[in-house]
Design a protein around this motif. Structure first.
Motif, PDB file in Angstrom:
ATOM      1  N   LYS A  53      45.013  68.616   1.107  1.00  0.00           N
ATOM      2  CA  LYS A  53      44.469  69.655   1.674  1.00  0.00           C
ATOM      3  C   LYS A  53      43.992  71.266   1.293  1.00  0.00           C
ATOM      4  CE  LYS A  53      41.725  67.331   4.587  1.00  0.00           C
ATOM      5  NZ  LYS A  53      41.867  67.022   5.694  1.00  0.00           N
ATOM      6  N   LEU A  54      45.343  71.740   2.005  1.00  0.00           N
ATOM      7  CA  LEU A  54      45.887  73.015   1.874  1.00  0.00           C
ATOM      8  C   LEU A  54      45.699  73.676   0.553  1.00  0.00           C
ATOM      9  CD1 LEU A  54      46.766  75.512   3.640  1.00  0.00           C
ATOM     10  CD2 LEU A  54      49.180  74.843   3.111  1.00  0.00           C
ATOM     11  N   LEU A  55      46.773  73.111  -0.546  1.00  0.00           N
ATOM     12  CA  LEU A  55      46.642  73.450  -1.360  1.00  0.00           C
ATOM     13  C   LEU A  55      45.678  73.150  -2.584  1.00  0.00           C
ATOM     14  CD1 LEU A  55      50.205  71.143  -2.578  1.00  0.00           C
ATOM     15  CD2 LEU A  55      50.038  73.824  -2.114  1.00  0.00           C
ATOM     16  N   LEU A  56      44.358  72.904  -1.962  1.00  0.00           N
ATOM     17  CA  LEU A  56      43.044  72.827  -2.600  1.00  0.00           C
ATOM     18  C   LEU A  56      42.770  74.241  -2.379  1.00  0.00           C
ATOM     19  CD1 LEU A  56      41.556  69.206  -2.671  1.00  0.00           C
ATOM     20  CD2 LEU A  56      43.110  70.294  -3.949  1.00  0.00           C
ATOM     21  N   LYS A  57      42.653  74.808  -0.991  1.00  0.00           N
ATOM     22  CA  LYS A  57      42.198  75.777  -1.066  1.00  0.00           C
ATOM     23  C   LYS A  57      42.310  76.764  -2.119  1.00  0.00           C
ATOM     24  CE  LYS A  57      41.855  75.465   3.953  1.00  0.00           C
ATOM     25  NZ  LYS A  57      42.278  76.070   5.221  1.00  0.00           N
ATOM     26  N   ALA A  58      43.874  76.740  -2.579  1.00  0.00           N
ATOM     27  CA  ALA A  58      44.385  77.857  -3.829  1.00  0.00           C
ATOM     28  C   ALA A  58      44.378  76.603  -5.396  1.00  0.00           C
ATOM     29  CB  ALA A  58      45.349  78.021  -3.158  1.00  0.00           C
ATOM     30  N   PHE A  59      44.526  75.810  -5.691  1.00  0.00           N
ATOM     31  CA  PHE A  59      44.599  75.665  -6.861  1.00  0.00           C
ATOM     32  C   PHE A  59      43.124  75.029  -7.430  1.00  0.00           C
ATOM     33  CE2 PHE A  59      49.555  75.091  -6.417  1.00  0.00           C
ATOM     34  CZ  PHE A  59      50.067  75.212  -7.032  1.00  0.00           C
ATOM     35  N   ALA A  60      42.949  75.795  -8.868  1.00  0.00           N
ATOM     36  CA  ALA A  60      41.741  74.648  -9.198  1.00  0.00           C
ATOM     37  C   ALA A  60      42.477  73.583  -9.592  1.00  0.00           C
ATOM     38  CB  ALA A  60      41.367  75.314 -10.251  1.00  0.00           C
ATOM     39  N   ILE A  61      41.733  72.437  -9.032  1.00  0.00           N
ATOM     40  CA  ILE A  61      42.405  71.019  -9.070  1.00  0.00           C
ATOM     41  C   ILE A  61      42.037  69.846  -8.476  1.00  0.00           C
ATOM     42  CG2 ILE A  61      44.434  69.593  -8.754  1.00  0.00           C
ATOM     43  CD1 ILE A  61      46.489  71.565  -9.864  1.00  0.00           C
ATOM     44  N   ASP A  62      41.555  69.228  -8.892  1.00  0.00           N
ATOM     45  CA  ASP A  62      40.299  68.620  -8.274  1.00  0.00           C
ATOM     46  C   ASP A  62      40.767  66.817  -7.495  1.00  0.00           C
ATOM     47  OD1 ASP A  62      37.814  70.165  -8.186  1.00  0.00           O
ATOM     48  OD2 ASP A  62      37.360  69.025  -9.980  1.00  0.00           O
ATOM     49  N   ILE A  63      41.062  66.423  -6.136  1.00  0.00           N
ATOM     50  CA  ILE A  63      41.870  65.088  -6.164  1.00  0.00           C
ATOM     51  C   ILE A  63      40.668  64.003  -6.128  1.00  0.00           C
ATOM     52  CG2 ILE A  63      43.146  64.054  -4.199  1.00  0.00           C
ATOM     53  CD1 ILE A  63      44.189  66.181  -4.071  1.00  0.00           C
ATOM     54  N   GLY A  64      40.721  62.714  -7.033  1.00  0.00           N
ATOM     55  CA  GLY A  64      39.611  62.083  -7.180  1.00  0.00           C
ATOM     56  C   GLY A  64      39.892  60.517  -6.197  1.00  0.00           C
ATOM     57  N   GLY A  65      41.115  61.423  -5.962  1.00  0.00           N
ATOM     58  CA  GLY A  65      41.523  59.561  -4.712  1.00  0.00           C
ATOM     59  C   GLY A  65      43.161  59.460  -4.791  1.00  0.00           C
ATOM     60  N   TYR A  66      43.562  58.748  -3.609  1.00  0.00           N
ATOM     61  CA  TYR A  66      44.809  58.658  -3.464  1.00  0.00           C
ATOM     62  C   TYR A  66      45.118  57.948  -2.969  1.00  0.00           C
ATOM     63  CZ  TYR A  66      44.214  60.111   1.308  1.00  0.00           C
ATOM     64  OH  TYR A  66      43.222  60.305   2.264  1.00  0.00           O
ATOM     65  N   ALA A  67      46.009  56.944  -2.626  1.00  0.00           N
ATOM     66  CA  ALA A  67      46.713  56.244  -1.633  1.00  0.00           C
ATOM     67  C   ALA A  67      48.209  56.434  -1.899  1.00  0.00           C
ATOM     68  CB  ALA A  67      46.749  54.527  -2.916  1.00  0.00           C
ATOM     69  N   VAL A  68      49.041  56.265   0.068  1.00  0.00           N
ATOM     70  CA  VAL A  68      49.771  56.604   0.654  1.00  0.00           C
ATOM     71  C   VAL A  68      50.126  55.018   0.704  1.00  0.00           C
ATOM     72  CG1 VAL A  68      51.364  57.765   1.922  1.00  0.00           C
ATOM     73  CG2 VAL A  68      49.205  58.954   1.364  1.00  0.00           C
ATOM     74  N   MET A  69      51.325  54.926   0.277  1.00  0.00           N
ATOM     75  CA  MET A  69      52.162  53.446   0.345  1.00  0.00           C
ATOM     76  C   MET A  69      53.323  53.918   1.456  1.00  0.00           C
ATOM     77  SD  MET A  69      49.643  52.068  -1.015  1.00  0.00           S
ATOM     78  CE  MET A  69      50.318  50.722  -0.633  1.00  0.00           C
ATOM     79  N   ASP A  70      53.577  52.618   1.426  1.00  0.00           N
ATOM     80  CA  ASP A  70      55.392  52.885   2.334  1.00  0.00           C
ATOM     81  C   ASP A  70      56.432  53.661   1.748  1.00  0.00           C
ATOM     82  OD1 ASP A  70      54.523  51.373   3.917  1.00  0.00           O
ATOM     83  OD2 ASP A  70      55.754  49.569   3.801  1.00  0.00           O
ATOM     84  N   ASN A  71      57.111  53.406   0.203  1.00  0.00           N
ATOM     85  CA  ASN A  71      57.250  54.444  -0.029  1.00  0.00           C
ATOM     86  C   ASN A  71      57.341  55.394  -1.583  1.00  0.00           C
ATOM     87  OD1 ASN A  71      57.868  52.492  -1.978  1.00  0.00           O
ATOM     88  ND2 ASN A  71      59.851  51.906  -1.940  1.00  0.00           N
TER      89      ASN A  71
END
Length: 203
Positions: A53-71
């Protein structure tokens, strides 16, 4: 199976959408309970989205989706060099300082750069180099993984790599591929029984 070098399909100056996967080493866990060590790493699950979320304030990059798993974790990323092409060097420097503030900014605990901060940055870096970095998914992942590794190593009181490699990537060439990948990411926590539904799967 033959693979394609990342540099041949992922370029900072061309818009593209990619499925990114990052996996931990040494039985490290991003979140959840590690039965092997008996440690609970649930608090780590927010590290990826919070830093992203912080990086998105600087980078010209969109996040369309994500999933954080155990490892490991998944991201669907699209770089947007078109959003940076008309920015002035001062505007580019201002974006860079969001993620790499000067020593004086850190000392004074300032978020907004002064003219001196901007001048110092443009003396240290070429504006076109920074422009390229800020639409480069490799640089985005470098910033994200480095943050996670430093934070985890400090917590675990150890040194060394935290992820197997920088990241693995797959080019999503059309809308059907993007949709399929986003569904796959959304269903990952459910298949792993981390969540019972998409609505209750907050990571």
């Amino acid at each position: 199976i033959m693979t394609t070098a990342r540099k041949n399909f992922m370029q900072a100056d061309k818009i593209g959408t990619y499925h990114i996967t990052v996996r931990c080493v040494r039985r490290s866990f991003l979140q959840g309970f590690d039965e092997y060590s008996g440690k609970d790493y649930s608090h780590r699950k927010s590290w990826v989205p919070d830093k992203a979320k912080l990086l998105l304030k600087a980078f010209a990059i969109d996040i369309g989706g994500y999933a954080v798993m155990d490892n490991h974790y998944h991201l669907v990323l699209r770089n947007r060099p078109d959003l940076l092409k008309d920015l002035t060097p001062l505007q580019i420097a201002t974006l860079w300082l969001i993620i790499h503030p000067t020593k004086e900014m850190r000392k004074d605990k300032r978020d907004k750069p002064t003219q001196d901060d901007l001048d110092e940055t443009l003396l240290k870096y070429d504006a076109e180099v920074l422009r390229s970095r800020l639409s480069d998914i490799s640089w985005f992942m470098r910033e994200l993984n480095q943050y996670i590794a430093i934070k985890a190593n400090r917590e675990d009181n150890c040194k060394g790599a935290f992820v197997e490699s920088r990241f693995k990537s797959q080019n999503l060439a059309d809308d059907a591929a993007i949709l399929t990948c986003m569904i796959y990411c959304d269903l990952n926590p459910i298949r792993a029984q981390i969540a019972t539904s998409i609505e209750t799967s907050i990571h």
